[in-house]
Design a protein around this motif. Structure first.
Motif, PDB file in Angstrom:
ATOM      1  N   ALA A 986       0.821  -1.214   0.000  1.00 15.44           N
ATOM      2  CA  ALA A 986       0.000   0.000   0.000  1.00 15.44           C
ATOM      3  C   ALA A 986       0.853   1.262   0.000  1.00 15.44           C
ATOM      4  N   ARG A 987       2.106   1.147   0.436  1.00 17.87           N
ATOM      5  CA  ARG A 987       3.008   2.294   0.498  1.00 17.87           C
ATOM      6  C   ARG A 987       4.183   2.063  -0.449  1.00 17.87           C
ATOM      7  N   LYS A 988       3.880   1.863  -1.715  1.00 11.49           N
ATOM      8  CA  LYS A 988       4.921   1.538  -2.682  1.00 11.49           C
ATOM      9  C   LYS A 988       5.926   2.672  -2.825  1.00 11.49           C
ATOM     10  N   GLU A 989       5.429   3.905  -2.895  1.00 13.30           N
ATOM     11  CA  GLU A 989       6.336   5.028  -3.077  1.00 13.30           C
ATOM     12  C   GLU A 989       7.267   5.170  -1.881  1.00 13.30           C
ATOM     13  N   ARG A 990       6.747   4.947  -0.700  1.00 11.45           N
ATOM     14  CA  ARG A 990       7.584   5.048   0.497  1.00 11.45           C
ATOM     15  C   ARG A 990       8.665   3.977   0.503  1.00 11.45           C
ATOM     16  N   GLU A 991       8.266   2.745   0.169  1.00 14.04           N
ATOM     17  CA  GLU A 991       9.244   1.662   0.139  1.00 14.04           C
ATOM     18  C   GLU A 991      10.253   1.858  -0.980  1.00 14.04           C
TER      19      GLU A 991
END
Length: 1003
Positions: A986-991
Motif C-alpha cells: 500500500a506504500r509503494k512510493e515510500r518503500e
C-alpha cells in the motif's frame, strides 16, 4: 530436437462436465462479512445536517438534503432488485423488465415506510435552524436496524461464485524432450506420455488498498471461460492461427513424447502395490502449423537500469546467460540482518534454526537493519556512518560487509520456514584499493567464516531473493513437481520440460494454470463431485500452498512489491525444498467459518454482531456513564460516547469497505474490552439497587438466557428520560455476571432495546464459549503431528485394550485450512487476528497476560487482570509500518541471558479451555521489531519519515510475546507477515524511496 504438437479437439462431454460449476446461481453467494445490528436509536447530533459552525465529519447524513444520496440509493436498489425478487418467492423465469420496475418501486416504498426512512424524510422536511432549535427536546432519533440492509436485502454480501473450472489459455507450438533422469524411470514406468498443450492463465492485478492498508474488494465479475479439452491440460476452443484466413493443410512432423501425463495416486499412507492410479491414454498429435509462442510480458523484456532493484531485473538475470554489466543492481532491499562469525573454516553442509541452536563458537557481531544490494556476483551490505555528515561528503553509505557469490565456500540455506528467513555462509572478505588502476579488489580470507541471517520485511520479497539466489548459484529444477490434494488423497505429478526457455516453464507452472489443470484432472476421481464440486459451487476456491508440518503458506500474490509479475510465484518454493520438508498442496481455501457444530452434530450459526449506546450504572453512586458497546469477534469493546464511530442508516455502494474501516477505528479508540468467555450470564436487572458482586459459579445449574416475559408496560415504553421512576430504570437495565464475581449493569434507551441487548448478547456469549472449546480441541489434534496426546483418551469399556494412537497427518486435518483462513489474506474483517498471549514487560520484567489484537496497520493489546471488570487498553500501540517479525531461536536471543534454560525439563501445561501443550518455550516466542517517530520531531522531519521511511540507524523497539503453543505462534507470525505485506504494497512510493538513491559505493 524440438517437436510440434497440434492441440486436441474438445469433446462435448468434456466441455459440458467442465462448465457445470460456471453457472452462477443465488445459492453461490458466500458471505464473509458478519451481520451486524445497531441496537437502539442514534443521538440526533450524529444525524443532523451540520450547521455552518459544526464539523461536517462528525455527522452521518452530511449530504441529506442533496439528491446524490437518493441517486445512490436508487442505484443500490436497482443492483439488488433481483435478489429481493427471488427472496420474496419469485421465480427466475418470471423476471422481466416490468417485474424489475415493480420490485424497485416496492423496495423504495419499504425503505420510505421504515423507521429510519420516516425519520430521514422528517428531517429533510425541516429547516436546519428549526432542527437545531429542537435538539434539546428529543436528543435521539431512529431505532434498531441491521447495518447494510435495505428492504430485507443485505447489500454487503459478496457473490463468490467459483470461476476456477476454466481459464484463458494460449497454445504454444513446440517443446523439447523432457529431462532424462535414469534413476526416476523405474518409478514412472506406468505413467503414459502425451503432448498436452499449455495453458497460460490471465494475471490478476492485486487488490487495491485504502490509505489504512485495508483490502478493498472489487465488485467486478470474473470472465467465465469454458475448457475445451479432455486432457489434463486445457486449451482454447478457437486458435489464433485461423484469424487471418482459412487453415491450410500442413505436413505432420515427427511426433515426440514431450511431457508425461500427470498421474493421480490415491493412497492411505502406505505404498502398497494395490494403489489406484487414474490414467489417461492419449496419443500426441502434431500441429497443423507453427504457432509462435506468446511473447513475455513487456516488463520482463526491460534491461539495464529500467529494472534495477526489481524482481524483473532478477528475472532477466535468471533467463539470460549474458554476464551482468558492471555496476548494475539486480536486487536491493532493506532487511533485518543478523551477523555472526566463527573461527572454524569448515563449510556448513546445512544450517538452519535447529543447527544454530546447538552450534558453539559463533560470535555475535551485529543485528540491525541494513541496505542489502545484489550487484554482479556479490552482495553488498550497507549501513549509515556513525560520523555525522560523512555520507554527504563521500556520496555513499558505509559498506559494512561483502558476500562473494561465486566462491565455493559461499552457501545458501533456508533458516526458518515460519519467518522465511534465509542465511548465507561465506569466507570473510577485505578490500584493497589499487591507485594505478583506480579500482578496488575484493579478497577472501582463508581463516574463519561469516554467517548472515536475512529477514526481509515482505514475505513475498523473501521468496524472490531466495529463488533468484538459488538459481544464480546453480540450483536445478527437479525432474517432477508433485501437487498433493489431501481432500481427495490424490497426487498430481508434472514432469519438468527440458531444453525450453525459462519463461515457458513459468507459463506451465503458473498458479492459475496449475489450479485449472488440477481441477480438470481431478474430475476423474470419483469423490470429486461429493467433496470438491459442492464446495466450489458454494463459493469456495481451490488454492495452492506450501506446507511444512502444520504451517501453511498460501500462494496468493502474482505480482511483486513493485507491481511487476512474479512468474515464479509457485516455482520459488522449490528452492525451499533443498533445505526443508515443504511440499506443494492444492487445498480448499476456506474463510472464517461462520458456524460451529455442537456435540449432537447440529450446526450453530454465529449470531450477528451488535453495537449501540448504553449507560453504565456505577455500583456505589448509581450515577450514569455514557458508553458505546461494540462486539467484534469474541470480544465486547467499550468506547466513550463522544465519538464511537456509529454506523450510517443510509446504505451506500462502498459500505463494505467503510464498515471495515469503521471497525478498525472503533478498536483503536476502545478504552477497554470484555472477553465474552468471561461472561457467566446476561440477564435483565431484577432489583432497583444494583449488587456489584454475585455468588454464582460456572458449574451451577443456571439458565442460559434469563429474560423476563415482555409485559404490556415494556411494549409501551418508547424511551427517553426516566426521571425518578426507579422501576422503569430497572426494567430498562441489563446485567453482565462475570466469572470473577463482578456484576456490570447497563441501562438501555428503552425496555424493548434492553430485551434486544439481553437476547443477542447472550447468544453471542453462548456461541463463543463453544467456539473456543472447539478451537482448543482442533489445536490439540494438530499437535499430534509431532507427539501423541498428553492425556490419552479413555474408554467407557473396562476390558478394552488401549492401543497407541497413530500419528496424525496434518494434511488430512480440515482444521488446518480454517486456522490459516483466507479472511486474513483478503481482509474480510476489521480484526485480522485476536487472542490472549503473554507479553514480556520490559527487558527485565516478567510475562503478563494480554489480549492481543491485530489490525491492518497496528498491533494493540489490552492488559488482562483476573479481578478487573474489563481489560483496559494500553497507551502504546505498535505500528506495523516498517516492522519486522522474528520467532523461535532468533526471538529467544532478545531475552536476557539465562532466562531460557534449554536443559530444563519441559512440563506439560493445561489451560482453562482444555488445551494441553508441551512445546518448548523457545518454540512459542515471537518478536515484533518496530519504530516510533519522535514526539518532538518537526513537521519536515515527520514528513520525511512518512515519505522516505526512517533512517537505517534509527533506534528500534521490540515487543516479545509468548503463546501457549507452537501452532498459535505460527498463526500469529503468519498473520503479522500478511499484514506487513499489505502495508508494504500500500506504500509503494515510500518503500521505493527508502531503498533508492545513489548511495552505493563504486567498486
Amino acid at each position: 530436437m524440438a517437436s510440434t504438437a497440434r492441440i486436441l479437439s474438445a469433446t462435448p462431454e468434456a466441455t459440458t462436465s467442465a462448465s457445470k460449476l460456471d453457472d452462477p446461481s443465488p445459492q453461490s453467494e458466500h458471505v464473509h462479512m458478519q451481520r451486524r445490528f445497531l441496537l437502539g436509536p442514534l443521538p440526533r447530533q450524529k444525524v443532523l445536517p451540520p450547521s455552518e459552525k459544526r464539523n461536517k465529519r462528525r455527522h452521518i447524513l452530511t449530504r441529506m438534503s442533496s439528491t446524490e444520496s437518493d441517486a445512490e440509493l436508487m442505484q443500490i436498489i436497482k443492483t439488488h432488485a433481483r435478489s429481493f425478487f427471488i427472496g420474496e418467492g419469485g421465480r427466475e423465469e418470471d423476471w422481466s423488465e416490468a417485474e424489475e420496475q415493480s420490485t424497485r418501486e416496492e423496495m423504495y416504498q419499504r425503505w420510505k415506510d421504515s423507521e429510519w426512512g420516516k425519520a430521514i424524510h422528517h428531517l429533510r422536511g425541516k429547516s436546519s435552524a428549526s432542527l437545531h432549535k429542537n435538539v434539546l427536546a428529543n436528543n435521539w432519533i431512529g431505532g434498531t436496524f441491521e447495518i447494510g440492509t435495505i428492504a430485507g436485502v443485505n447489500i454487503m454480501s459478496l457473490s463468490r461464485a467459483s470461476t476456477q473450472a476454466s481459464a484463458s489459455v494460449v497454445p504454444l507450438n513446440s517443446f523439447s524432450e523432457p529431462l532424462s533422469f535414469p534413476e526416476e524411470q523405474s518409478n514412472e514406468q506406468q505413467t503414459q506420455t502425451v503432448a498436452p498443450p499449455l495453458e497460460l492463465a490471465e494475471e490478476h492485478a492485486a487488490q487495491p488498498l485504502s490509505p489504512t492498508g485495508i483490502s478493498v474488494p472489487e465488485g467486478e465479475a470474473s470472465r467465465v471461460l469454458t475448457p475445451s479439452s479432455s486432457t489434463g491440460l486445457l486449451h482454447p476452443s478457437i486458435s489464433r492461427q485461423h484469424d487471418s484466413g482459412p487453415s491450410q493443410p500442413q505436413p505432420e512432423p515427427t511426433r515426440h513424447s514431450i511431457i508425461k501425463l500427470p498421474s493421480f495416486t490415491r493412497s492411505n499412507g502406505s505404498h502398497s502395490k494395490g494403489k489406484k492410479v487414474v490414467r489417461y491414454d492419449l496419443s500426441p498429435v502434431g500441429s497443423s502449423s507453427s504457432i509462435p509462442p506468446a511473447s513475455p510480458t513487456e516488463v520482463l523484456e526491460r534491461t539495464g537500469t529500467d529494472v534495477s532493484g526489481t524482481s524483473a531485473g532478477a528475472m532477466s538475470l535468471a533467463t539470460s546467460d549474458d554476464p551482468v554489466p558492471r555496476g548494475d543492481v539486480v536486487m536491493r532491499d532493506r532487511m533485518l540482518v543478523s551477523v555472526y562469525n566463527a573461527e572454524d573454516v569448515n563449510v556448513f553442509s546445512h544450517f538452519d534454526e535447529s543447527v544454530h541452536r546447538v552450534t558453539r563458537d559463533l560470535k555475535y557481531e551485529a543485528r540491525s537493519e541494513f541496505l542489502v544490494v545484489w550487484r554482479m556476483d556479490r552482495i553488498e551490505i550497507y549501513d549509515n556512518y556513525t560520523l555525522p555528515g560523512k555520507e554527504w561528503f563521500t556520496g555513499h553509505k558505509r559498506l559494512a560487509f561483502i558476500i562473494p557469490l561465486k566462491e565455493a565456500r559461499t552457501r545458501l540455506f533456508l533458516y526458518s520456514f515460519v519467518d522465511l528467513t534465509f542465511c548465507i555462509t561465506c569466507s570473510p572478505t577485505s578490500r584493497r584499493f589499487h591507485p594505478v588502476d583506480m579500482k578496488w579488489t575484493i579478497q577472501s580470507s582463508k581463516d574463519g567464516s561469516n554467517l548472515f541471517i536475512f529477514k526481509p520485511m515482505s514475505r513475498s520479497r523473501a521468496y524472490d531473493w531466495i529463488w533468484q539466489l538459488w538459481r544464480h548459484r546453480g540450483g536445478l529444477l527437479p525432474p517432477v513437481v508433485e501437487i498433493w490434494n489431501p481432500r481427495l488423497d490424490s497426487k498430481l505429478k508434472i514432469d519438468m520440460p527440458g531444453n525450453v526457455d525459462i519463461t515457458q516453464t513459468y507459463k506451465i507452472f503458473s498458479k492459475d494454470n496449475l489450479v485449472a489443470l488440477c481441477i480438470q484432472s481431478l474430475r476423474e476421481v470419483p469423490d470429486f463431485k461429493y467433496l470438491i464440486e459442492g464446495q466450489l459451487a458454494e463459493g469456495n476456491a481451490l488454492q495452492l500452498c506450501w506446507r511444512e508440518g502444520s504451517f501453511l503458506d498460501w500462494i496468493w500474490l502474482n505480482d511483486d512489491v513493485d507491481g511487476l509479475p512474479r512468474d515464479w510465484a509457485v516455482l520459488c518454493g522449490l528452492a525451499l525444498k533443498q533445505s526443508s520438508t515443504a511440499h506443494l498442496e492444492l487445498r480448499l481455501a476456506p474463510h472464517h467459518p461462520g458456524f460451529v457444530h455442537r456435540k449432537d452434530g447440529t450446526r450453530l450459526v454465529e449470531p450477528p454482531a451488535i453495537e449501540g449506546y448504553v449507560d453504565r450504572i456505577k455500583p456505589n453512586t448509581n450515577t450514569k456513564q455514557a458508553l458505546y458497546l461494540s462486539s467484534q469477534g469474541g470480544n465486547l469493546f467499550v468506547l466513550n460516547s463522544s465519538d464511537p464511530h456509529p454506523p450510517s442508516p443510509l446504505p451506500n455502494s462502498q459500505l463494505r469497505t467503510s464498515e471495515i474501516i469503521r471497525g478498525v477505528r472503533q478498536v483503536l479508540d476502545a478504552t477497554g474490552v470484555i472477553d465474552l468467555r468471561s461472561i457467566l450470564i446476561v440477564r435483565r436487572a431484577n432489583h432497583p439497587v444494583m449488587q456489584h458482586m454475585h455468588d454464582l459459579k460456572e458449574g451451577d445449574e443456571i439458565q442460559e438466557i434469563v429474560v423476563q416475559e415482555i409485559s404490556e408496560a415494556d411494549r409501551e415504553d418508547v424511551g427517553g428520560e426516566a426521571g425518578q421512576d426507579k422501576q422503569l430504570k430497572m426494567r430498562r437495565s441489563f446485567e453482565l455476571l462475570l466469572k470473577n464475581g463482578h456484576v456490570i449493569r447497563f441501562e438501555a434507551y428503552s425496555c424493548p432495546v434492553c430485551i434486544e441487548w439481553v437476547e443477542k448478547l447472550q447468544a453471542l456469549v453462548h456461541y463463543w464459549k463453544i467456539k473456543h472449546r472447539l478451537d482448543a480441541t482442533e489445536e490439540m489434534e494438530l499437535a499430534q503431528i509431532s507427539r501423541p496426546l498428553i492425556t490419552p483418551h479413555t474408554y467407557a469399556e473396562v476390558n478394552r485394550t488401549p492401543y497407541a494412537e497413530s500419528p496424525v497427518d496434518p494434511s488430512a486435518v480440515p482444521a488446518l485450512g480454517s486456522i490459516f483462513n483466507w479472511c486474513v489474506t483478503e481482509g474480510c474483517k476489521p480484526i485480522i487476528k485476536g487472542g490472549k498471549v503473554f507479553m514480556h514487560r520490559g527487558l527485565r520484567g516478567q510475562y503478563g497476560l494480554v489480549d492481543l489484537v491485530l489490525l491492518p496497520e497496528y498491533l494493540i493489546h489490552f492488559r488482562v487482570s483476573p479481578k478487573s471488570i474489563l481489560h483496559s487498553s494500553a497507551k502504546k500501540k505498535i505500528s506495523l509500518v516498517n516492522a519486522y517479525v522474528t520467532s523461535g531461536y532468533l526471538a529467544s536471543q532478545m531475552l536476557p541471558t539465562g532466562e531460557i534454560n534449554p536443559d530444563a525439563s519441559n512440563v506439560p501445561r493445561r489451560y482453562a479451555d482444555g488445551l494441553e501443550t508441551d512445546d518448548q518455550e523457545e518454540e512459542r516466542l515471537f518478536v515484533v521489531w518496530y519504530t516510533k517517530a519522535p514526539a518532538t520531531a518537526s513537521s519536515s522531519d515527520a514528513q520525511s519519515i512518512a515519505t522516505d521511511g526512517p533512517p537505517l540507524n534509527v533506534k528500534r523497539k521490540f515487543a516479545i510475546f509468548r503463546t501457549r503453543s507452537k501452532l498459535e505462534r505460527d498463526v500469529w507470525v503468519w498473520a503479522l507477515n500478511i499484514a506487513i505485506e499489505k502495508i508494504v504494497r500500500a506504500r509503494k512510493e515510500r518503500e521505493r524511496s527508502s531503498k533508492s538513491g545513489n548511495v552505493l559505493e563504486d567498486l
